[in-house]
Design a protein around this motif. Structure first.
Motif, PDB file in Angstrom:
ATOM      1  N   LEU A  28       0.827  -1.206   0.000  1.00 16.11           N
ATOM      2  CA  LEU A  28       0.000   0.000   0.000  1.00 16.11           C
ATOM      3  C   LEU A  28       0.860   1.255   0.000  1.00 16.11           C
ATOM      4  O   LEU A  28       0.614   2.193  -0.783  1.00 16.11           O
ATOM      5  CB  LEU A  28      -0.917  -0.019   1.224  1.00 16.11           C
ATOM      6  N   ALA A  29       1.878   1.286   0.860  1.00 18.13           N
ATOM      7  CA  ALA A  29       2.734   2.471   0.954  1.00 18.13           C
ATOM      8  C   ALA A  29       3.514   2.693  -0.335  1.00 18.13           C
ATOM      9  O   ALA A  29       3.636   3.833  -0.817  1.00 18.13           O
ATOM     10  CB  ALA A  29       3.697   2.315   2.134  1.00 18.13           C
ATOM     11  N   LEU A  30       4.044   1.615  -0.924  1.00 10.36           N
ATOM     12  CA  LEU A  30       4.823   1.752  -2.154  1.00 10.36           C
ATOM     13  C   LEU A  30       3.927   2.118  -3.337  1.00 10.36           C
ATOM     14  O   LEU A  30       4.352   2.862  -4.228  1.00 10.36           O
ATOM     15  CB  LEU A  30       5.587   0.456  -2.431  1.00 10.36           C
ATOM     16  N   ALA A  31       2.696   1.622  -3.344  1.00 12.24           N
ATOM     17  CA  ALA A  31       1.756   2.027  -4.394  1.00 12.24           C
ATOM     18  C   ALA A  31       1.448   3.516  -4.286  1.00 12.24           C
ATOM     19  O   ALA A  31       1.382   4.238  -5.300  1.00 12.24           O
ATOM     20  CB  ALA A  31       0.473   1.201  -4.301  1.00 12.24           C
ATOM     21  N   ALA A  32       1.263   4.000  -3.055  1.00 11.41           N
ATOM     22  CA  ALA A  32       1.016   5.432  -2.858  1.00 11.41           C
ATOM     23  C   ALA A  32       2.208   6.252  -3.335  1.00 11.41           C
ATOM     24  O   ALA A  32       2.037   7.292  -3.995  1.00 11.41           O
ATOM     25  CB  ALA A  32       0.729   5.698  -1.375  1.00 11.41           C
ATOM     26  N   TRP A  33       3.422   5.803  -2.992  1.00 12.22           N
ATOM     27  CA  TRP A  33       4.623   6.535  -3.432  1.00 12.22           C
ATOM     28  C   TRP A  33       4.767   6.500  -4.947  1.00 12.22           C
ATOM     29  O   TRP A  33       5.139   7.496  -5.569  1.00 12.22           O
ATOM     30  CB  TRP A  33       5.851   5.905  -2.772  1.00 12.22           C
ATOM     31  N   THR A  34       4.428   5.377  -5.557  1.00  5.63           N
ATOM     32  CA  THR A  34       4.565   5.244  -7.009  1.00  5.63           C
ATOM     33  C   THR A  34       3.614   6.180  -7.737  1.00  5.63           C
ATOM     34  O   THR A  34       4.016   6.906  -8.655  1.00  5.63           O
ATOM     35  CB  THR A  34       4.295   3.789  -7.443  1.00  5.63           C
ATOM     36  N   PHE A  35       2.358   6.183  -7.348  1.00  5.85           N
ATOM     37  CA  PHE A  35       1.340   6.896  -8.120  1.00  5.85           C
ATOM     38  C   PHE A  35       0.951   8.249  -7.530  1.00  5.85           C
ATOM     39  O   PHE A  35       0.402   9.095  -8.252  1.00  5.85           O
ATOM     40  CB  PHE A  35       0.090   6.013  -8.251  1.00  5.85           C
ATOM     41  N   ALA A  36       1.221   8.479  -6.258  1.00  5.09           N
ATOM     42  CA  ALA A  36       0.839   9.755  -5.631  1.00  5.09           C
ATOM     43  C   ALA A  36       1.899  10.181  -4.627  1.00  5.09           C
ATOM     44  O   ALA A  36       1.621  10.296  -3.428  1.00  5.09           O
ATOM     45  CB  ALA A  36      -0.523   9.631  -4.967  1.00  5.09           C
ATOM     46  N   PRO A  37       3.131  10.439  -5.086  1.00  2.00           N
ATOM     47  CA  PRO A  37       4.217  10.758  -4.150  1.00  2.00           C
ATOM     48  C   PRO A  37       3.994  12.046  -3.372  1.00  2.00           C
ATOM     49  O   PRO A  37       4.562  12.219  -2.293  1.00  2.00           O
ATOM     50  CB  PRO A  37       5.449  10.855  -5.055  1.00  2.00           C
ATOM     51  N   ASP A  38       3.173  12.930  -3.909  1.00  2.00           N
ATOM     52  CA  ASP A  38       2.954  14.214  -3.239  1.00  2.00           C
ATOM     53  C   ASP A  38       1.710  14.225  -2.344  1.00  2.00           C
ATOM     54  O   ASP A  38       1.414  15.251  -1.714  1.00  2.00           O
ATOM     55  CB  ASP A  38       2.824  15.332  -4.291  1.00  2.00           C
ATOM     56  N   ALA A  39       0.998  13.123  -2.291  1.00  2.00           N
ATOM     57  CA  ALA A  39      -0.196  13.078  -1.456  1.00  2.00           C
ATOM     58  C   ALA A  39       0.195  13.146   0.025  1.00  2.00           C
ATOM     59  O   ALA A  39       1.230  12.631   0.441  1.00  2.00           O
ATOM     60  CB  ALA A  39      -0.989  11.802  -1.727  1.00  2.00           C
ATOM     61  N   ARG A  40      -0.645  13.776   0.834  1.00  2.00           N
ATOM     62  CA  ARG A  40      -0.325  13.980   2.256  1.00  2.00           C
ATOM     63  C   ARG A  40      -0.190  12.657   3.007  1.00  2.00           C
ATOM     64  O   ARG A  40       0.575  12.546   3.969  1.00  2.00           O
ATOM     65  CB  ARG A  40      -1.410  14.825   2.911  1.00  2.00           C
ATOM     66  N   ALA A  41      -0.916  11.637   2.567  1.00  2.00           N
ATOM     67  CA  ALA A  41      -0.896  10.359   3.278  1.00  2.00           C
ATOM     68  C   ALA A  41       0.318   9.506   2.939  1.00  2.00           C
ATOM     69  O   ALA A  41       0.636   8.563   3.682  1.00  2.00           O
ATOM     70  CB  ALA A  41      -2.166   9.571   2.959  1.00  2.00           C
ATOM     71  N   THR A  42       1.009   9.812   1.847  1.00  2.00           N
ATOM     72  CA  THR A  42       2.082   8.927   1.384  1.00  2.00           C
ATOM     73  C   THR A  42       3.232   8.848   2.381  1.00  2.00           C
ATOM     74  O   THR A  42       3.724   7.752   2.699  1.00  2.00           O
ATOM     75  CB  THR A  42       2.601   9.395   0.013  1.00  2.00           C
ATOM     76  N   GLY A  43       3.676   9.983   2.888  1.00  2.00           N
ATOM     77  CA  GLY A  43       4.770   9.994   3.848  1.00  2.00           C
ATOM     78  C   GLY A  43       4.465   9.167   5.085  1.00  2.00           C
ATOM     79  O   GLY A  43       5.236   8.269   5.463  1.00  2.00           O
ATOM     80  N   PRO A  44       3.340   9.424   5.762  1.00  2.00           N
ATOM     81  CA  PRO A  44       2.994   8.610   6.936  1.00  2.00           C
ATOM     82  C   PRO A  44       2.860   7.121   6.626  1.00  2.00           C
ATOM     83  O   PRO A  44       3.242   6.278   7.438  1.00  2.00           O
ATOM     84  CB  PRO A  44       1.663   9.215   7.391  1.00  2.00           C
ATOM     85  N   LEU A  45       2.299   6.786   5.454  1.00  2.00           N
ATOM     86  CA  LEU A  45       2.175   5.371   5.096  1.00  2.00           C
ATOM     87  C   LEU A  45       3.548   4.709   4.993  1.00  2.00           C
ATOM     88  O   LEU A  45       3.739   3.567   5.445  1.00  2.00           O
ATOM     89  CB  LEU A  45       1.437   5.232   3.761  1.00  2.00           C
ATOM     90  N   LEU A  46       4.515   5.409   4.412  1.00  2.00           N
ATOM     91  CA  LEU A  46       5.860   4.862   4.287  1.00  2.00           C
ATOM     92  C   LEU A  46       6.526   4.706   5.651  1.00  2.00           C
ATOM     93  O   LEU A  46       7.229   3.717   5.905  1.00  2.00           O
ATOM     94  CB  LEU A  46       6.708   5.755   3.380  1.00  2.00           C
ATOM     95  N   ILE A  47       6.309   5.675   6.531  1.00  2.00           N
ATOM     96  CA  ILE A  47       6.885   5.581   7.880  1.00  2.00           C
ATOM     97  C   ILE A  47       6.310   4.371   8.622  1.00  2.00           C
ATOM     98  O   ILE A  47       7.054   3.583   9.237  1.00  2.00           O
ATOM     99  CB  ILE A  47       6.625   6.882   8.667  1.00  2.00           C
ATOM    100  N   VAL A  48       5.000   4.209   8.558  1.00  2.00           N
ATOM    101  CA  VAL A  48       4.365   3.058   9.223  1.00  2.00           C
ATOM    102  C   VAL A  48       4.883   1.749   8.629  1.00  2.00           C
ATOM    103  O   VAL A  48       5.189   0.792   9.364  1.00  2.00           O
ATOM    104  CB  VAL A  48       2.832   3.147   9.105  1.00  2.00           C
ATOM    105  N   ALA A  49       4.989   1.703   7.291  1.00  2.00           N
ATOM    106  CA  ALA A  49       5.500   0.493   6.643  1.00  2.00           C
ATOM    107  C   ALA A  49       6.919   0.194   7.107  1.00  2.00           C
ATOM    108  O   ALA A  49       7.280  -0.962   7.368  1.00  2.00           O
ATOM    109  CB  ALA A  49       5.461   0.644   5.128  1.00  2.00           C
ATOM    110  N   GLY A  50       7.755   1.236   7.217  1.00  2.00           N
ATOM    111  CA  GLY A  50       9.120   1.046   7.688  1.00  2.00           C
ATOM    112  C   GLY A  50       9.166   0.510   9.112  1.00  2.00           C
ATOM    113  O   GLY A  50       9.960  -0.385   9.426  1.00  2.00           O
ATOM    114  N   LEU A  51       8.328   1.052   9.977  1.00  2.00           N
ATOM    115  CA  LEU A  51       8.304   0.594  11.370  1.00  2.00           C
ATOM    116  C   LEU A  51       7.808  -0.854  11.469  1.00  2.00           C
ATOM    117  O   LEU A  51       8.310  -1.641  12.285  1.00  2.00           O
ATOM    118  CB  LEU A  51       7.418   1.523  12.201  1.00  2.00           C
TER     119      LEU A  51
END
Length: 401
Positions: free
Chosen positions: A233-256
Motif C-alpha cells: 500500500l505504501a509503495l503504491a502510494a509513493w509510485t502513483f501519488a508521491p505528493d499526497a499527504r498520506a504517502t509519507g505517513p504510510l511509508l513511515i508506518v511500513a518502515g516501522l
C-alpha cells in the motif's frame, strides 16, 4: 513427450561447459560487473569528466541501468537458479543460456550507445529480455504445478515499468519519475516477499542445527501478511501519488512494521555466521529507507536522496550480494561458509552504502564522499566477480551437474 524433453535438457546440461549450466553462472558476475561500470560512468559524468554516448540524460541512464540493467540481471539469474529447485525440472543449459546472456548484454550496449542505436530498438531489446524470462519461468512453473506463479507475473510488471521508463525518456507524457518509482517498488516488494521467506527459514535452520531451537524465529504468519500488505500500500502510494499527504505517513508506518518484522528473526544471534548475518543486515536497510523516505515526503529536513540510496545502495545492493554469494556457493556444491574475500565484499558494500546515504549531511566535500562511497560499493561488486566468477565457471565440486 515431456519426459523426452526433460531428458534432452538433462543431456544438454551434462554436455555443456560448466559456465553454461544455468543462466545465473553468467548473469551473476555480468550483473555485478555492470553495476561497477554504471557507477563509475555515472560518477565520471557527474564530475564532468566524461560524456556518456547515450541518448538518455545521464541521470536517467544511471537510474535505468542500476534498476533494470544490473538488478534485472541478478533477478533473472536468481530465478534461473531457484526454478529448478522449485519445480524439480532440469535447468536450461548450453545455447539457450548463451543466447540469454547475449540478449542481456546487447540491450545494455544498445542503451549505452543509444545516441547511435535507435532508442526504440534498444527499448525492444531491453523489455523483451524480461518478457522472455517471465514466459520461460511461467512455462516451467505451470508444467510442474508449482505455487510460485506470482514470480513471473512480478517479472512482467518489472518489464512494464521498464517499458514506461523507455517511453518517458523518448518523450511520452507521463508523470515525472513514475517508471523509476514503479521499478523501485517492485524490487522492494520482491525483497519483502522473498526475504520474508528465506531469512527466517535459513535462520531457524541454523539455530536448530546449533541446538538453539528455543531462540529460532517463528515461521511467517498473519503479522507478516500485514507487513507485506502495508508495504504494498505504501509503495503504491509513493509510485502513483508521491505528493499526497498520506504517502509519507504510510511509508513511515511500513518502515516501522518492517523493523518489527526484522526484530522477530533473531538476527543478532547469527552474527558469527557472516553468510547468514548479511541477509539480516541487508533487510535492515529496507525499514531505514522507508522511514527516511516517509520523513522526507512529510517535510522533514532530509534530502530524498538519502532514502533512495538507503533503498538502492543499501537494501538492493546488499541483498543482491548476499543472495549471489550464498546461491553461488550452494549451486556449485561448496559449503555455505563465508571466507575472507566474502566478508570483505560485505564490509565494502556496507561501507559504500553508508557513505552514499550520509554524504549529503556529513560536513565533508560531497563529491569526494560520493567518489569514496562509490568506490567502496563498486569495489564490493568487483571483488565478488574476482572471487566468485572462477567458482561459477567451474564444475560443481561435488560432481553433480
Amino acid at each position: 513427450m515431456t519426459t523426452d524433453i526433460l531428458s534432452v535438457r538433462s543431456a544438454r546440461a551434462a554436455a555443456a561447459p560448466p559456465v553454461l549450466r544455468g543462466a545465473y553462472r553468467l548473469l551473476f558476475p555480468a550483473g555485478a560487473l555492470w553495476a561497477v561500470v554504471v557507477a563509475a560512468l555515472w560518477i565520471g559524468a557527474l564530475a564532468g569528466e566524461i560524456v556518456l554516448p547515450t541518448a538518455m540524460a545521464p541521470l536517467a541512464w544511471h537510474q535505468h541501468e542500476m534498476l533494470f540493467g544490473y538488478l534485472g540481471a541478478i533477478i533473472v539469474g536468481f530465478l534461473s537458479a531457484a526454478i529448478p529447485n522449485w519445480t524439480g525440472r532440469p535447468a536450461f543449459a548450453g545455447i539457450p543460456v548463451a543466447a540469454a546472456i547475449a540478449w542481456w548484454l546487447s540491450a545494455r550496449l544498445a542503451l549505452l550507445f543509444s545516441s547511435v542505436v535507435p532508442p526504440l530498438a534498444a527499448a525492444l531489446l531491453d523489455v523483451g529480455f524480461f518478457v522472455a524470462a517471465a514466459a520461460l519461468a511461467a512455462r516451467e512453473i505451470l508444467a510442474a504445478g508449482n505455487r510460485n506463479l506470482p514470480m513471473p507475473l512480478i517479472i512482467l510488471l518489472f518489464a512494464a515499468a521498464n517499458g514506461l521508463h523507455h517511453a518517458e525518456t523518448m518523450g511520452a507524457s507521463l508523470p515525472a519519475g513514475l517508471a523509476v518509482r514503479a521499478g523501485f517498488s517492485i524490487v522492494l516488494l520482491l525483497i519483502c516477499m522473498i526475504g520474508g521467506r528465506i531469512i527466517p527459514a535459513f535462520t531457524r535452520n541454523w539455530l536448530v542445527k546449533a541446538g538453539r531451537e528455543a531462540t529460532a524465529p517463528a515461521m511467517p504468519n498473519g503479522f507478516d501478511k500485514t507487513v507485506v500488505a502495508g508495504a504494498a500500500l505504501a509503495l503504491a502510494a509513493w509510485t502513483f501519488a508521491p505528493d499526497a499527504r498520506a504517502t509519507g505517513p504510510l511509508l513511515i508506518v511500513a518502515g516501522l512494521l518492517h523493523a518489527a518484522r526484522l526484530a522477530r528473526w533473531s538476527g543478532l544471534r547469527t552474527r558469527t555466521d557472516p553468510l547468514l548475518f548479511i541477509l539480516h543486515l541487508a533487510y535492515a536497510w529496507l525499514p531505514v529507507g522507508l522511514v527516511l523516505l516517509g520523513l522526507a515526503l512529510s517535510g522533514a529536513a532530509l534530502p530524498s536522496t538519502m532514502a533512495l540510496h538507503a533503498l538502492a545502495a543499501g537494501a538492493m545492493g546488499t541483498i543482491t550480494l548476499a543472495v549471489m554469494t550464498r546461491a553461488s556457493l550452494g549451486h556449485t556444491g561448496r559449503p555455505l561458509v563465508a571466507d575472507g574475500w566474502t566478508v570483505a565484499v560485505y564490509v565494502l558494500v556496507t561501507l559504500g552504502a553508508l557513505l552514499r546515504v550520509l554524504s549529503p549531511v556529513l560536513p565533508l566535500d560531497y563529491l569526494l564522499l560520493l567518489k569514496i562511497g562509490g568506490a567502496a560499493w563498486g569495489g564490493a561488486f568487483l571483488l565478488f566477480v574476482l572471487a566468485y566468477a572462477p567458482k561459477l565457471a567451474a564444475p560443481r565440486v561435488d560432481g553433480r551437474i
